[in-house]
Design a protein around this motif. Structure first.
Motif, PDB file in Angstrom:
ATOM      1  N   VAL A  24      17.791 -12.770  77.029  1.00 18.72           N
ATOM      2  CA  VAL A  24      17.789 -13.893  76.089  1.00 18.72           C
ATOM      3  C   VAL A  24      16.749 -13.654  75.007  1.00 18.72           C
ATOM      4  O   VAL A  24      16.997 -13.869  73.811  1.00 18.72           O
ATOM      5  N   GLY A  25      15.560 -13.198  75.418  1.00 19.96           N
ATOM      6  CA  GLY A  25      14.528 -12.902  74.428  1.00 19.96           C
ATOM      7  C   GLY A  25      14.956 -11.813  73.465  1.00 19.96           C
ATOM      8  O   GLY A  25      14.653 -11.871  72.267  1.00 19.96           O
ATOM      9  N   MET A  26      15.676 -10.808  73.963  1.00 14.79           N
ATOM     10  CA  MET A  26      16.165  -9.729  73.098  1.00 14.79           C
ATOM     11  C   MET A  26      17.185 -10.232  72.085  1.00 14.79           C
ATOM     12  O   MET A  26      17.258  -9.743  70.954  1.00 14.79           O
ATOM     13  N   ALA A  27      17.981 -11.210  72.490  1.00 13.52           N
ATOM     14  CA  ALA A  27      19.053 -11.708  71.627  1.00 13.52           C
ATOM     15  C   ALA A  27      18.571 -12.725  70.602  1.00 13.52           C
ATOM     16  O   ALA A  27      19.317 -13.090  69.694  1.00 13.52           O
ATOM     17  N   VAL A  28      17.338 -13.196  70.730  1.00 17.53           N
ATOM     18  CA  VAL A  28      16.821 -14.194  69.803  1.00 17.53           C
ATOM     19  C   VAL A  28      16.693 -13.587  68.401  1.00 17.53           C
ATOM     20  O   VAL A  28      16.134 -12.502  68.230  1.00 17.53           O
ATOM     21  N   ASP A  29      17.205 -14.292  67.420  1.00 17.81           N
ATOM     22  CA  ASP A  29      17.167 -13.833  66.035  1.00 17.81           C
ATOM     23  C   ASP A  29      15.882 -14.340  65.372  1.00 17.81           C
ATOM     24  O   ASP A  29      15.857 -15.428  64.787  1.00 17.81           O
ATOM     25  N   LEU A  30      14.812 -13.535  65.482  1.00 17.92           N
ATOM     26  CA  LEU A  30      13.549 -13.953  64.874  1.00 17.92           C
ATOM     27  C   LEU A  30      13.625 -13.963  63.356  1.00 17.92           C
ATOM     28  O   LEU A  30      12.867 -14.673  62.695  1.00 17.92           O
ATOM     29  N   GLY A  31      14.544 -13.174  62.816  1.00 22.32           N
ATOM     30  CA  GLY A  31      14.728 -13.194  61.360  1.00 22.32           C
ATOM     31  C   GLY A  31      15.174 -14.559  60.873  1.00 22.32           C
ATOM     32  O   GLY A  31      14.804 -14.996  59.779  1.00 22.32           O
ATOM     33  N   ALA A  36      14.827  -7.336  67.290  1.00 24.45           N
ATOM     34  CA  ALA A  36      13.980  -8.032  66.330  1.00 24.45           C
ATOM     35  C   ALA A  36      12.513  -7.645  66.465  1.00 24.45           C
ATOM     36  O   ALA A  36      11.695  -8.055  65.648  1.00 24.45           O
ATOM     37  N   GLY A  37      12.179  -6.840  67.495  1.00 23.64           N
ATOM     38  CA  GLY A  37      10.788  -6.451  67.707  1.00 23.64           C
ATOM     39  C   GLY A  37      10.582  -4.973  67.510  1.00 23.64           C
ATOM     40  O   GLY A  37      10.787  -4.445  66.402  1.00 23.64           O
ATOM     41  N   LEU A  38      10.188  -4.266  68.584  1.00 21.49           N
ATOM     42  CA  LEU A  38       9.900  -2.835  68.496  1.00 21.49           C
ATOM     43  C   LEU A  38      11.155  -1.968  68.539  1.00 21.49           C
ATOM     44  O   LEU A  38      11.061  -0.744  68.409  1.00 21.49           O
ATOM     45  N   LYS A  39      12.303  -2.586  68.753  1.00 23.72           N
ATOM     46  CA  LYS A  39      13.591  -1.879  68.772  1.00 23.72           C
ATOM     47  C   LYS A  39      13.634  -0.784  69.846  1.00 23.72           C
ATOM     48  O   LYS A  39      14.271   0.254  69.673  1.00 23.72           O
TER      49      LYS A  39
END
Length: 605
Positions: free
Chosen positions: A279-286, A45-48
């Motif tokens: 956990v932060g990587m898995a968060v769906d900011l979309g 969801a961020g810089l990928k």
């Protein structure tokens, strides 16, 4: 995963942690939030920079496993018994009340099924042990009333997480009740087997390994115990965390507990940080952008509901006052790391659907992100509420004293007790209202006031006194008061307490009559006992200490002449050490019959 991918993942993860965590701590937001933000930035969801958080999560779950092992190690029966009222009273009340309210809301307002609502309620009732204790430690509040209560509640929550993790796979089993019962009995049997084997096998194995005296073998054994038990439990369809917790619990009262904890701690910290990154990587900011009102509304509702329950539990069962209960509620209102584990397990066991899982993960993350700024804001608000009105100095009455004692802490109290026992009149001054009130409870006579204020010294009749004892524990205030007394009352003899050599030098600059370093005599007495324990006769040890005392007093006077010159100080210290060695060597030669203890002395000095 290919080798170059492993290296790429390792570099990105370490770089993200090294950058994000210090920034988060710089703004008093805590390391956990730094890890979460780092994961969100480098994730899909961020810089990928990293695209598959599932692979990282499978490794990072070991962080939670190791955390549960350490928690199990700390849960000795004696410790739980001492804290039983807070742990099983307030902790139980908070978890049950919070879980019931959240489960009811999830069932009635959001239409979740009964099992799903119960799991959501239990998961959100848990707070973050790593986050909460870190916040309290950074604010130096672990030993405060609300800090001790928070620790007790977190302890119960850690205990409560174990049965929650154990029951989720049973909830997710779609077979009949009979099959569920058989599965449950099988898992209970595996747990019993682990307990029995651990009770009778772990300690002998650790005793053998410890006998090798090879640290890396003990480290490997500690990791084998934790990971091996977790793997065995996973093979039986039980949570890995439960296995690690049981392993820790079985070793809680063993002689290897502290050694195991020290060996596991570095791995736990690193892998737990990796867990929060995943956990932060898995968060769906979309999801936050698509449904901001839902996510933000649920986050605020979670914080308010948990804070309300925690505030009530702290006030009614924890014995906290209003301001302490507010601090207690603010620290524990957010979700925690076990909620991530609970909801991941619930989603994989088909107790929760994917969308509910994603919403809950985002809500927990946001609640944790909001906690540090909320705690900081609350701390500033409470500081204004707790600021007491300026207390007026006491009116000093009575006959003129022979001695004035400035500072009524550890040193001043002893001086006063000796004087009072001999009926020598004195006046004690103390500028801490808390210290004044506490000392008066024990019958001490003293006055609240700042001894560096000229008007207070006049009121204390310093012009008629003979001795001024300067026992304040603040070196700057100590020197300031000595300078004032020397100027205004030159005939008053001053005996001052010094914190260290530099403080003593500054007092000697003022030509005070006596300077006593506060830890010097106690250190000499401790050293004498050490020498006697090493085999020196008491007479010899006492003589050695007396010679050292005289030598160091002479050195102090010599260094006072050059104390603002670092090079001269270093040179005189080295010369003094050589001189001291020669003195002790000469003593040993003259004694003649001290061969047994002489070597020990020479090695020590």
């Amino acid at each position: 995963m290919e080798t170059h991918n492993i290296l790429q993942y390792t570099v990105v993860l370490l770089a993200a942690a090294v950058i994000a965590v210090p920034i988060a701590k710089r703004f008093e937001l805590g390391a956990v939030l730094g890890y979460l933000v780092a994961g969100a930035v480098i994730g899909p969801a961020g810089l990928k920079l990293l695209q598959n958080p599932e692979q990282i999560a499978s490794i990072s779950e070991l962080g939670v496993v190791l955390l549960l092992f350490v928690i199990g190690l700390e849960l000795s029966p004696q410790r739980l018994w001492v804290m039983r009222r807070l742990v099983f009273g307030v902790g139980f009340l908070q978890v049950v009340a919070t879980a019931a309210l959240i489960a009811l809301a999830a069932y009635l307002a959001f239409g979740l099924g009964g099992k799903a609502a119960v799991i959501v309620g239990l998961g959100l009732a848990l707070s973050s042990t790593a986050f909460g204790l870190q916040l309290l430690a950074e604010r130096k509040e672990l030993t405060s009333a609300h800090g001790r209560l928070a620790f007790a509640v977190l302890l119960f929550q850690d205990l409560a997480a174990i049965p929650v993790l154990a029951v989720i796979p049973v909830f997710g089993d779609e077979h009949g009740a009979a099959v569920n019962t058989v599965t449950a009995l099988q898992k209970i049997g595996v747990i019993a087997l682990v307990v029995v084997a651990g009770r009778y096998l772990l300690r002998p194995v650790l005793r053998i390994v410890a006998g090798t005296r090879i640290p890396e073998v003990f480290t490997a054994t500690a990791l084998l115990v934790v990971i091996g038990t977790a793997w065995l439990m996973e093979q039986a369809g039980i949570s890995m965390a439960l296995g690690a917790f049981l392993a820790g619990l079985l070793l809680a009262d063993s002689e290897y507990r502290h050694e195991l904890e020290s060996q596991i701690e570095p791995f736990k910290g690193l892998l737990l940080g990796l867990f929060f990154v995943s956990v932060g990587m898995a968060v769906d900011l979309g999801l936050l952008l698509r449904e901001p009102w839902l996510v933000v509304g649920l986050t605020v509702a979670l914080l308010l509901l948990k804070a309300l329950v925690l505030f009530g539990a702290g006030r009614l069962a924890g014995g906290l006052d209003r301001l302490q209960a507010l601090s207690f509620a603010a620290v524990l209102a957010a979700g925690g790391e076990f909620a991530f584990v609970v909801f991941n397990l619930a989603e994989s066991s088909h107790v929760l659907d994917q969308r509910t899982h994603d919403v809950l993960m985002l809500v927990i993350t946001l609640s944790m992100a909001l906690t540090p700024p909320l705690v900081i804001a609350l701390g500033r608000f409470l500081a204004t509420q707790q600021r007491k009105p300026e207390r007026e100095f006491d009116r000093i009455e009575g006959d003129a004293p022979r001695v004035i004692i400035a500072g009524f802490g550890r040193v001043g109290q002893i001086v006063a007790r000796v004087l009072r026992a001999q009926k020598i009149p004195y006046t004690a001054l103390e500028n801490s209202p808390e210290q004044v009130d506490a000392s008066r409870r024990f019958g001490s006579t003293l006055y609240f006031g700042d001894p560096s204020r000229p008007e207070l010294l006049r009121a204390a009749q310093a012009d008629k006194a003979e001795i001024f004892v300067l026992a304040t524990d603040d070196p700057e205030a100590n020197v300031r008061t000595a300078r004032l007394v020397k100027r205004v009352y030159p005939n008053l003899k001053i005996f001052a307490r010094a914190r260290n050599r530099q403080h003593a030098f500054r007092l000697m600059d003022l030509s005070v009559d006596g300077v006593v370093r506060e830890t010097f005599e106690g250190s000499l007495d401790l050293t004498r006992q050490v020498l006697e324990a090493l085999g020196q006769p008491p007479r010899v040890a006492a003589d050695r200490i007396a010679r050292f005392r005289a030598h160091d007093e002479a050195l102090l006077k010599a260094q006072h002449l050059v104390y603002d010159d670092d090079a001269a100080l270093i040179q005189t210290s080295q010369e003094a050490l050589t001189e001291l060695e020669q003195i002790f060597a000469a003593d040993t030669t003259e004694d003649g019959g001290g061969k047994e203890w002489a070597g020990g002395v020479n090695r020590q000095w």
